[in-house]
Motif scaffolding. Structure first.
Motif, PDB file in Angstrom:
ATOM      1  N   ARG A 129       0.809  -1.217   0.000  1.00 35.22           N
ATOM      2  CA  ARG A 129       0.000   0.000   0.000  1.00 35.22           C
ATOM      3  C   ARG A 129       0.850   1.278   0.000  1.00 35.22           C
ATOM      4  O   ARG A 129       0.962   1.963   1.010  1.00 35.22           O
ATOM      5  CB  ARG A 129      -0.963   0.006   1.197  1.00 35.22           C
ATOM      6  CG  ARG A 129      -2.051   1.061   1.062  1.00 35.22           C
ATOM      7  CD  ARG A 129      -2.970   1.073   2.252  1.00 35.22           C
ATOM      8  NE  ARG A 129      -3.919   2.174   2.164  1.00 35.22           N
ATOM      9  CZ  ARG A 129      -4.783   2.508   3.134  1.00 35.22           C
ATOM     10  NH1 ARG A 129      -4.806   1.822   4.253  1.00 35.22           N
ATOM     11  NH2 ARG A 129      -5.595   3.520   2.969  1.00 35.22           N
ATOM     12  N   PRO A 130       1.442   1.603  -1.131  1.00 32.74           N
ATOM     13  CA  PRO A 130       2.218   2.849  -1.224  1.00 32.74           C
ATOM     14  C   PRO A 130       1.314   4.072  -1.142  1.00 32.74           C
ATOM     15  O   PRO A 130       0.224   4.096  -1.719  1.00 32.74           O
ATOM     16  CB  PRO A 130       2.892   2.736  -2.591  1.00 32.74           C
ATOM     17  CG  PRO A 130       2.035   1.806  -3.367  1.00 32.74           C
ATOM     18  CD  PRO A 130       1.461   0.832  -2.379  1.00 32.74           C
ATOM     19  N   GLY A 142       9.844  17.496   0.451  1.00 34.81           N
ATOM     20  CA  GLY A 142       9.230  17.190  -0.824  1.00 34.81           C
ATOM     21  C   GLY A 142       8.405  15.921  -0.747  1.00 34.81           C
ATOM     22  O   GLY A 142       8.642  15.058   0.093  1.00 34.81           O
ATOM     23  N   ALA A 143       7.410  15.791  -1.601  1.00 36.29           N
ATOM     24  CA  ALA A 143       6.520  14.634  -1.571  1.00 36.29           C
ATOM     25  C   ALA A 143       7.162  13.444  -2.267  1.00 36.29           C
ATOM     26  O   ALA A 143       7.724  13.580  -3.353  1.00 36.29           O
ATOM     27  CB  ALA A 143       5.198  14.970  -2.226  1.00 36.29           C
ATOM     28  N   GLU A 144       7.083  12.277  -1.635  1.00 32.14           N
ATOM     29  CA  GLU A 144       7.540  11.032  -2.225  1.00 32.14           C
ATOM     30  C   GLU A 144       6.535   9.942  -1.900  1.00 32.14           C
ATOM     31  O   GLU A 144       5.556  10.183  -1.198  1.00 32.14           O
ATOM     32  CB  GLU A 144       8.927  10.655  -1.699  1.00 32.14           C
ATOM     33  CG  GLU A 144      10.054  11.543  -2.227  1.00 32.14           C
ATOM     34  CD  GLU A 144      11.411  10.991  -1.853  1.00 32.14           C
ATOM     35  OE1 GLU A 144      11.448  10.025  -1.073  1.00 32.14           O
ATOM     36  OE2 GLU A 144      12.425  11.514  -2.353  1.00 32.14           O
ATOM     37  N   THR A 145       6.800   8.737  -2.402  1.00 32.44           N
ATOM     38  CA  THR A 145       5.927   7.599  -2.120  1.00 32.44           C
ATOM     39  C   THR A 145       6.610   6.651  -1.139  1.00 32.44           C
ATOM     40  O   THR A 145       7.794   6.373  -1.270  1.00 32.44           O
ATOM     41  CB  THR A 145       5.590   6.842  -3.420  1.00 32.44           C
ATOM     42  OG1 THR A 145       4.896   7.721  -4.299  1.00 32.44           O
ATOM     43  CG2 THR A 145       4.708   5.642  -3.137  1.00 32.44           C
ATOM     44  N   ALA A 146       5.846   6.185  -0.165  1.00 35.46           N
ATOM     45  CA  ALA A 146       6.362   5.214   0.804  1.00 35.46           C
ATOM     46  C   ALA A 146       5.276   4.183   1.089  1.00 35.46           C
ATOM     47  O   ALA A 146       4.082   4.451   0.905  1.00 35.46           O
ATOM     48  CB  ALA A 146       6.795   5.909   2.093  1.00 35.46           C
ATOM     49  N   TYR A 147       5.703   3.022   1.523  1.00 31.56           N
ATOM     50  CA  TYR A 147       4.742   1.957   1.825  1.00 31.56           C
ATOM     51  C   TYR A 147       4.166   2.159   3.217  1.00 31.56           C
ATOM     52  O   TYR A 147       4.875   2.482   4.174  1.00 31.56           O
ATOM     53  CB  TYR A 147       5.426   0.591   1.714  1.00 31.56           C
ATOM     54  CG  TYR A 147       5.843   0.260   0.314  1.00 31.56           C
ATOM     55  CD1 TYR A 147       4.931  -0.287  -0.590  1.00 31.56           C
ATOM     56  CD2 TYR A 147       7.142   0.513  -0.125  1.00 31.56           C
ATOM     57  CE1 TYR A 147       5.316  -0.573  -1.894  1.00 31.56           C
ATOM     58  CE2 TYR A 147       7.527   0.224  -1.430  1.00 31.56           C
ATOM     59  CZ  TYR A 147       6.607  -0.321  -2.303  1.00 31.56           C
ATOM     60  OH  TYR A 147       6.984  -0.603  -3.590  1.00 31.56           O
ATOM     61  N   ARG A 149       1.927  -0.206   4.778  1.00 32.22           N
ATOM     62  CA  ARG A 149       1.457  -1.442   5.407  1.00 32.22           C
ATOM     63  C   ARG A 149       2.559  -2.505   5.385  1.00 32.22           C
ATOM     64  O   ARG A 149       3.391  -2.538   4.480  1.00 32.22           O
ATOM     65  CB  ARG A 149       0.222  -2.002   4.691  1.00 32.22           C
ATOM     66  CG  ARG A 149      -1.006  -1.116   4.756  1.00 32.22           C
ATOM     67  CD  ARG A 149      -1.573  -1.057   6.166  1.00 32.22           C
ATOM     68  NE  ARG A 149      -2.836  -0.349   6.183  1.00 32.22           N
ATOM     69  CZ  ARG A 149      -2.965   0.975   6.346  1.00 32.22           C
ATOM     70  NH1 ARG A 149      -1.857   1.724   6.461  1.00 32.22           N
ATOM     71  NH2 ARG A 149      -4.141   1.537   6.374  1.00 32.22           N
ATOM     72  N   LEU A 150       2.507  -3.386   6.389  1.00 32.08           N
ATOM     73  CA  LEU A 150       3.328  -4.597   6.421  1.00 32.08           C
ATOM     74  C   LEU A 150       2.394  -5.789   6.331  1.00 32.08           C
ATOM     75  O   LEU A 150       1.485  -5.936   7.153  1.00 32.08           O
ATOM     76  CB  LEU A 150       4.129  -4.680   7.732  1.00 32.08           C
ATOM     77  CG  LEU A 150       5.431  -3.907   7.841  1.00 32.08           C
ATOM     78  CD1 LEU A 150       5.949  -3.997   9.266  1.00 32.08           C
ATOM     79  CD2 LEU A 150       6.462  -4.455   6.877  1.00 32.08           C
ATOM     80  N   ARG A 151       2.598  -6.623   5.349  1.00 27.88           N
ATOM     81  CA  ARG A 151       1.777  -7.822   5.193  1.00 27.88           C
ATOM     82  C   ARG A 151       2.632  -9.041   5.516  1.00 27.88           C
ATOM     83  O   ARG A 151       3.697  -9.238   4.916  1.00 27.88           O
ATOM     84  CB  ARG A 151       1.211  -7.930   3.782  1.00 27.88           C
ATOM     85  CG  ARG A 151       0.223  -6.826   3.431  1.00 27.88           C
ATOM     86  CD  ARG A 151      -0.420  -7.080   2.083  1.00 27.88           C
ATOM     87  NE  ARG A 151      -1.172  -8.321   2.091  1.00 27.88           N
ATOM     88  CZ  ARG A 151      -2.443  -8.413   2.486  1.00 27.88           C
ATOM     89  NH1 ARG A 151      -3.080  -7.345   2.909  1.00 27.88           N
ATOM     90  NH2 ARG A 151      -3.062  -9.574   2.456  1.00 27.88           N
TER      91      ARG A 151
END
Length: 301
Positions: A129-130, A142-147, A149-151
């Motif tokens: 879930r990024p 600055g805006a970035e994408t990170a995860y 959730r841990l599944r």
């Protein structure tokens, strides 16, 4: 195989939790302490009081035409106390596996015939879930994408050779006449300690045996628990746990596994699938019933 989406659980310390107060600023380490505390507690409990083994499911079959080892959904615990959950039917490609083993083997011709192997499950936590995330303030936020959730799931592996099982509570096992470790030096020491105790109980008058048997069980359990201790590992919380490494859970053995090619068509075959080599967890209600049946004259073990 682990990739960049793999992750470690924040379960490092079961004995330290967050002491929250009004107006407290919470950072990543604080939230990890909140989440990781209960995670680490459960791992500690599972590892020491249950150990590795299958809880339900995880049946094994070999499909000849597709050349696959298939494992049904199921749940297991590993010796590091982690839950291994396999939600769907999963497969291992035997043609690919045989090719890999030939490349690694000193004698590749071995894998031209029937071989023994065993299936294991291994814990894996994956990032999922990024979502948009902020970088460090030093980077200008600055805006970035990170995860987010841990599944938790399980990986399957096929390992050459038959599986082995390491027994726990060796004195208790010897007292009840169960097989030892297979290491002669260690089993000899245990037998010299336990066999005279067992012989004394069996030679006692029948009226005294229940009390003496209980005393023997308590003594062996106490000495076994003194010998048990955590394995020193890195700082991921495993230093408090009895196991180490990948903590594979054996699901079963495949005897005489082979690939057969007839008229250009290759299929897989297997002699015997033996799931009795796995360790299985039995619920406490059933154990109570089994123990009760064992107290009935001529009605139990």
């Amino acid at each position: 195989m682990h990739d960049e989406h793999s992750a470690a659980l924040p379960a490092s310390d079961p004995f330290t939790s967050l002491a929250a107060h009004f107006g407290m600023l919470l950072g990543v380490s604080d939230l990890e302490a909140v989440v990781g505390h209960s995670w680490a507690k459960m791992r500690l409990h599972n590892a020491w009081l249950h150990g590795g083994g299958v809880v339900w499911g995880l049946g094994i079959s070999v499909d000849g035409p597709s050349r696959e080892v298939r494992v049904t959904p199921g749940l297991a615990l590993d010796e590091l106390g982690r839950e291994l959950y396999l939600p769907v039917l999963s497969c291992l490609d035997l043609a690919e596996w045989f090719d890999e083993q030939k490349k690694k083997a000193e004698n590749p011709q071995i894998f031209d015939g029937a071989v023994d192997a065993h299936v294991v499950a291994r814990f894996r936590a994956c990032l999922a879930r990024p979502v948009p995330a902020l970088t460090s303030p030093c980077d200008g936020a600055g805006a970035e994408t990170a995860y987010s959730r841990l599944r938790e799931t399980a990986e399957l592996f096929l390992v050459p050779g038959r599986s082995t099982r390491a027994g726990r509570y060796l004195r208790l096992r010897r007292l009840f006449g169960l097989p030892g470790t297979g290491v002669a030096s260690k089993d000899t020491v245990i037998s010299q300690e336990v066999d005279p105790l067992r012989a004394t109980v069996m030679a006692a008058p029948e009226s005294d045996r229940p009390r003496m048997w209980l005393d023997a069980v308590r003594r062996c359990a106490a000495l076994d628990s003194v010998d048990r201790r955590p394995t020193d590992m890195d700082g991921d919380g495993s230093a408090l746990l009895p196991g180490s490494g990948d903590a594979d859970v054996v699901l079963g053995d495949l005897h005489d596994l082979r690939l057969v090619t007839v008229d250009g068509i290759t299929t897989a075959g297997v002699g015997t699938i033996d799931v009795a080599t796995r360790t299985s967890h039995v619920d406490t209600a059933t154990l109570l019933e089994l123990a009760s049946a064992g107290t009935i004259p001529h009605g139990g073990a």
